[in-house]
Design a protein around this motif. Structure first.
Motif, PDB file in Angstrom:
ATOM      1  N   PRO A 224       2.392  52.891 -25.541  1.00 51.02           N
ATOM      2  CA  PRO A 224       1.252  52.897 -26.477  1.00 51.02           C
ATOM      3  C   PRO A 224       1.675  52.816 -27.943  1.00 51.02           C
ATOM      4  O   PRO A 224       0.961  52.213 -28.753  1.00 51.02           O
ATOM      5  CB  PRO A 224       0.558  54.228 -26.164  1.00 51.02           C
ATOM      6  CG  PRO A 224       0.918  54.520 -24.742  1.00 51.02           C
ATOM      7  CD  PRO A 224       2.331  54.031 -24.612  1.00 51.02           C
ATOM      8  N   ARG A 225       2.818  53.403 -28.282  1.00 52.15           N
ATOM      9  CA  ARG A 225       3.290  53.338 -29.665  1.00 52.15           C
ATOM     10  C   ARG A 225       3.631  51.899 -30.057  1.00 52.15           C
ATOM     11  O   ARG A 225       3.369  51.465 -31.180  1.00 52.15           O
ATOM     12  CB  ARG A 225       4.525  54.223 -29.846  1.00 52.15           C
ATOM     13  CG  ARG A 225       4.306  55.706 -29.652  1.00 52.15           C
ATOM     14  CD  ARG A 225       3.329  56.289 -30.636  1.00 52.15           C
ATOM     15  NE  ARG A 225       3.474  57.733 -30.746  1.00 52.15           N
ATOM     16  CZ  ARG A 225       2.623  58.522 -31.376  1.00 52.15           C
ATOM     17  NH1 ARG A 225       1.538  57.995 -31.944  1.00 52.15           N
ATOM     18  NH2 ARG A 225       2.823  59.824 -31.438  1.00 52.15           N
ATOM     19  N   GLN A 226       4.239  51.158 -29.135  1.00 51.65           N
ATOM     20  CA  GLN A 226       4.596  49.775 -29.427  1.00 51.65           C
ATOM     21  C   GLN A 226       3.341  48.919 -29.590  1.00 51.65           C
ATOM     22  O   GLN A 226       3.266  48.061 -30.470  1.00 51.65           O
ATOM     23  CB  GLN A 226       5.484  49.207 -28.319  1.00 51.65           C
ATOM     24  CG  GLN A 226       6.751  50.005 -28.041  1.00 51.65           C
ATOM     25  CD  GLN A 226       7.616  50.209 -29.270  1.00 51.65           C
ATOM     26  OE1 GLN A 226       7.798  49.299 -30.080  1.00 51.65           O
ATOM     27  NE2 GLN A 226       8.157  51.409 -29.423  1.00 51.65           N
ATOM     28  N   ILE A 227       2.355  49.163 -28.745  1.00 56.87           N
ATOM     29  CA  ILE A 227       1.106  48.402 -28.834  1.00 56.87           C
ATOM     30  C   ILE A 227       0.380  48.715 -30.135  1.00 56.87           C
ATOM     31  O   ILE A 227      -0.177  47.813 -30.790  1.00 56.87           O
ATOM     32  CB  ILE A 227       0.213  48.707 -27.620  1.00 56.87           C
ATOM     33  CG1 ILE A 227       0.905  48.241 -26.329  1.00 56.87           C
ATOM     34  CG2 ILE A 227      -1.147  48.023 -27.759  1.00 56.87           C
ATOM     35  CD1 ILE A 227       0.203  48.672 -25.069  1.00 56.87           C
ATOM     36  N   LYS A 228       0.363  49.986 -30.527  1.00 60.51           N
ATOM     37  CA  LYS A 228      -0.277  50.363 -31.785  1.00 60.51           C
ATOM     38  C   LYS A 228       0.390  49.663 -32.958  1.00 60.51           C
ATOM     39  O   LYS A 228      -0.299  49.128 -33.848  1.00 60.51           O
ATOM     40  CB  LYS A 228      -0.195  51.883 -31.964  1.00 60.51           C
ATOM     41  CG  LYS A 228      -0.815  52.391 -33.268  1.00 60.51           C
ATOM     42  CD  LYS A 228      -2.313  52.147 -33.303  1.00 60.51           C
ATOM     43  CE  LYS A 228      -2.938  52.736 -34.559  1.00 60.51           C
ATOM     44  NZ  LYS A 228      -4.413  52.528 -34.604  1.00 60.51           N
ATOM     45  N   LEU A 229       1.708  49.657 -32.979  1.00 62.32           N
ATOM     46  CA  LEU A 229       2.425  48.966 -34.050  1.00 62.32           C
ATOM     47  C   LEU A 229       2.062  47.490 -34.063  1.00 62.32           C
ATOM     48  O   LEU A 229       1.814  46.908 -35.134  1.00 62.32           O
ATOM     49  CB  LEU A 229       3.935  49.142 -33.883  1.00 62.32           C
ATOM     50  CG  LEU A 229       4.817  48.330 -34.845  1.00 62.32           C
ATOM     51  CD1 LEU A 229       4.497  48.666 -36.300  1.00 62.32           C
ATOM     52  CD2 LEU A 229       6.288  48.558 -34.535  1.00 62.32           C
ATOM     53  N   ALA A 230       2.022  46.876 -32.890  1.00 65.39           N
ATOM     54  CA  ALA A 230       1.683  45.451 -32.806  1.00 65.39           C
ATOM     55  C   ALA A 230       0.282  45.184 -33.355  1.00 65.39           C
ATOM     56  O   ALA A 230       0.066  44.223 -34.105  1.00 65.39           O
ATOM     57  CB  ALA A 230       1.782  44.973 -31.365  1.00 65.39           C
ATOM     58  N   ASP A 231      -0.670  46.039 -32.994  1.00 68.41           N
ATOM     59  CA  ASP A 231      -2.050  45.857 -33.454  1.00 68.41           C
ATOM     60  C   ASP A 231      -2.150  45.956 -34.973  1.00 68.41           C
ATOM     61  O   ASP A 231      -2.800  45.122 -35.621  1.00 68.41           O
ATOM     62  CB  ASP A 231      -2.965  46.901 -32.805  1.00 68.41           C
ATOM     63  CG  ASP A 231      -3.162  46.681 -31.316  1.00 68.41           C
ATOM     64  OD1 ASP A 231      -2.883  45.564 -30.841  1.00 68.41           O
ATOM     65  OD2 ASP A 231      -3.583  47.630 -30.627  1.00 68.41           O
ATOM     66  N   VAL A 232      -1.515  46.985 -35.533  1.00 67.19           N
ATOM     67  CA  VAL A 232      -1.591  47.191 -36.980  1.00 67.19           C
ATOM     68  C   VAL A 232      -0.845  46.076 -37.717  1.00 67.19           C
ATOM     69  O   VAL A 232      -1.314  45.571 -38.738  1.00 67.19           O
ATOM     70  CB  VAL A 232      -1.024  48.576 -37.356  1.00 67.19           C
ATOM     71  CG1 VAL A 232      -0.997  48.752 -38.875  1.00 67.19           C
ATOM     72  CG2 VAL A 232      -1.852  49.682 -36.714  1.00 67.19           C
ATOM     73  N   ALA A 233       0.318  45.700 -37.196  1.00 68.74           N
ATOM     74  CA  ALA A 233       1.102  44.643 -37.838  1.00 68.74           C
ATOM     75  C   ALA A 233       0.353  43.315 -37.816  1.00 68.74           C
ATOM     76  O   ALA A 233       0.334  42.590 -38.815  1.00 68.74           O
ATOM     77  CB  ALA A 233       2.457  44.506 -37.151  1.00 68.74           C
ATOM     78  N   GLU A 234      -0.265  42.989 -36.688  1.00 66.79           N
ATOM     79  CA  GLU A 234      -1.020  41.733 -36.602  1.00 66.79           C
ATOM     80  C   GLU A 234      -2.187  41.745 -37.579  1.00 66.79           C
ATOM     81  O   GLU A 234      -2.452  40.740 -38.263  1.00 66.79           O
ATOM     82  CB  GLU A 234      -1.528  41.520 -35.179  1.00 66.79           C
ATOM     83  CG  GLU A 234      -2.274  40.203 -35.009  1.00 66.79           C
ATOM     84  CD  GLU A 234      -2.748  39.966 -33.587  1.00 66.79           C
ATOM     85  OE1 GLU A 234      -3.286  38.874 -33.332  1.00 66.79           O
ATOM     86  OE2 GLU A 234      -2.584  40.864 -32.729  1.00 66.79           O
ATOM     87  N   LYS A 235      -2.878  42.866 -37.671  1.00 67.09           N
ATOM     88  CA  LYS A 235      -4.005  42.990 -38.595  1.00 67.09           C
ATOM     89  C   LYS A 235      -3.549  42.808 -40.042  1.00 67.09           C
ATOM     90  O   LYS A 235      -4.304  42.291 -40.882  1.00 67.09           O
ATOM     91  CB  LYS A 235      -4.669  44.358 -38.423  1.00 67.09           C
ATOM     92  CG  LYS A 235      -5.926  44.543 -39.255  1.00 67.09           C
ATOM     93  CD  LYS A 235      -6.546  45.912 -38.997  1.00 67.09           C
ATOM     94  CE  LYS A 235      -7.778  46.123 -39.855  1.00 67.09           C
ATOM     95  NZ  LYS A 235      -8.377  47.468 -39.629  1.00 67.09           N
ATOM     96  N   SER A 236      -2.309  43.210 -40.337  1.00 67.75           N
ATOM     97  CA  SER A 236      -1.771  43.098 -41.692  1.00 67.75           C
ATOM     98  C   SER A 236      -1.113  41.747 -41.958  1.00 67.75           C
ATOM     99  O   SER A 236      -0.545  41.534 -43.026  1.00 67.75           O
ATOM    100  CB  SER A 236      -0.751  44.221 -41.941  1.00 67.75           C
ATOM    101  OG  SER A 236      -1.357  45.492 -41.829  1.00 67.75           O
ATOM    102  N   GLY A 237      -1.146  40.858 -40.962  1.00 66.41           N
ATOM    103  CA  GLY A 237      -0.533  39.544 -41.127  1.00 66.41           C
ATOM    104  C   GLY A 237       0.957  39.530 -40.940  1.00 66.41           C
ATOM    105  O   GLY A 237       1.611  38.530 -41.252  1.00 66.41           O
ATOM    106  N   ARG A 238       1.508  40.606 -40.405  1.00 70.97           N
ATOM    107  CA  ARG A 238       2.960  40.693 -40.170  1.00 70.97           C
ATOM    108  C   ARG A 238       3.229  40.258 -38.730  1.00 70.97           C
ATOM    109  O   ARG A 238       3.556  41.069 -37.862  1.00 70.97           O
ATOM    110  CB  ARG A 238       3.444  42.117 -40.430  1.00 70.97           C
ATOM    111  CG  ARG A 238       3.225  42.605 -41.859  1.00 70.97           C
ATOM    112  CD  ARG A 238       4.275  42.089 -42.799  1.00 70.97           C
ATOM    113  NE  ARG A 238       5.582  42.577 -42.388  1.00 70.97           N
ATOM    114  CZ  ARG A 238       6.047  43.803 -42.704  1.00 70.97           C
ATOM    115  NH1 ARG A 238       5.293  44.628 -43.422  1.00 70.97           N
ATOM    116  NH2 ARG A 238       7.244  44.187 -42.315  1.00 70.97           N
TER     117      ARG A 238
END
Length: 206
Positions: free
Chosen positions: A71-85
């Motif tokens: 879940p931590r990896q998925i959360k990072l992916a979600d936030v990073a994608e939202k930020s354009g990273r």
């Protein structure tokens, strides 16, 4: 650290910068659980304040502290994608795909890797892991297409064996033969796949 403890235990709301600094100090003392908890609190406060980059920094730290926490990896992916990273998001999704695969959730793993490839199609490591997952699902032709753009300059035996395997399974025997013979000559690898290729030629009557 004692000063930060006093501030946080006082009960008054603390700015996210102070909480993140406290988390960093906990991290330096190898208190992983406490550090993750404080980074999480700071991330939520940063998000509420509209400071997405600072929140992303905290989520990235959490993912680093807990590399085996899906879940931590998925959360990072979600936030990073939202930020354009997108590259950061793709790397987190690669890790999520690996963790899902190890746990036996092959379909979830494939979804994570597919999403990673959509975000960073130019990344060789993303293409390789996604292609390997497609191969395991029996999609050899699609796996070969994923690896094709990287094949001309590739020298890594793992990549080349995976590519050759995809070509063999999709009926492109001559192309696979060229790759495997070169791999054997230059890297002394791929011999087992050459034997498999010989069996395929025999089965095809060639």
């Amino acid at each position: 650290l004692a000063i930060y403890n006093r501030f946080l235990k006082h009960g008054a709301p603390q700015p996210p910068e102070r909480i993140a600094r406290y988390a960093f100090l906990q991290q330096r003392q190898n208190r992983t659980d406490e550090a993750s908890e404080q980074y999480g609190k700071a991330a939520e406060l940063f998000t509420a304040a509209g400071r997405e980059e600072d929140a992303l920094f905290c989520w990235e730290r959490i993912a680093q502290l807990e590399p085996d926490n899906l879940p931590r990896q998925i959360k990072l992916a979600d936030v990073a994608e939202k930020s354009g990273r997108n590259l950061l998001a793709a790397r987190a999704l690669l890790r999520a795909g690996q963790l899902a695969s190890v746990s036996g959730a092959a379909d979830d793993s494939l979804k994570f890797l597919e999403r990673a490839h959509r975000l960073a199609p130019q990344e060789r490591s993303v293409a390789l892991l996604y292609a390997a997952a497609r191969l395991r699902k029996g999609d050899a032709a699609d796996a070969a297409k994923l690896l094709e753009p990287f094949s001309a300059s590739e020298t890594d035996p793992v990549f080349l064996e995976t590519f050759a395997d995809a070509l063999m399974r999709s009926g492109q025997l001559d192309r696979a033969r060229g790759i495997l013979e070169k791999l054997l000559q230059e890297k002394n690898a791929g011999l087992a796949r050459l034997f498999q290729l010989a069996d395929l030629y025999a089965a095809a009557g060639a």
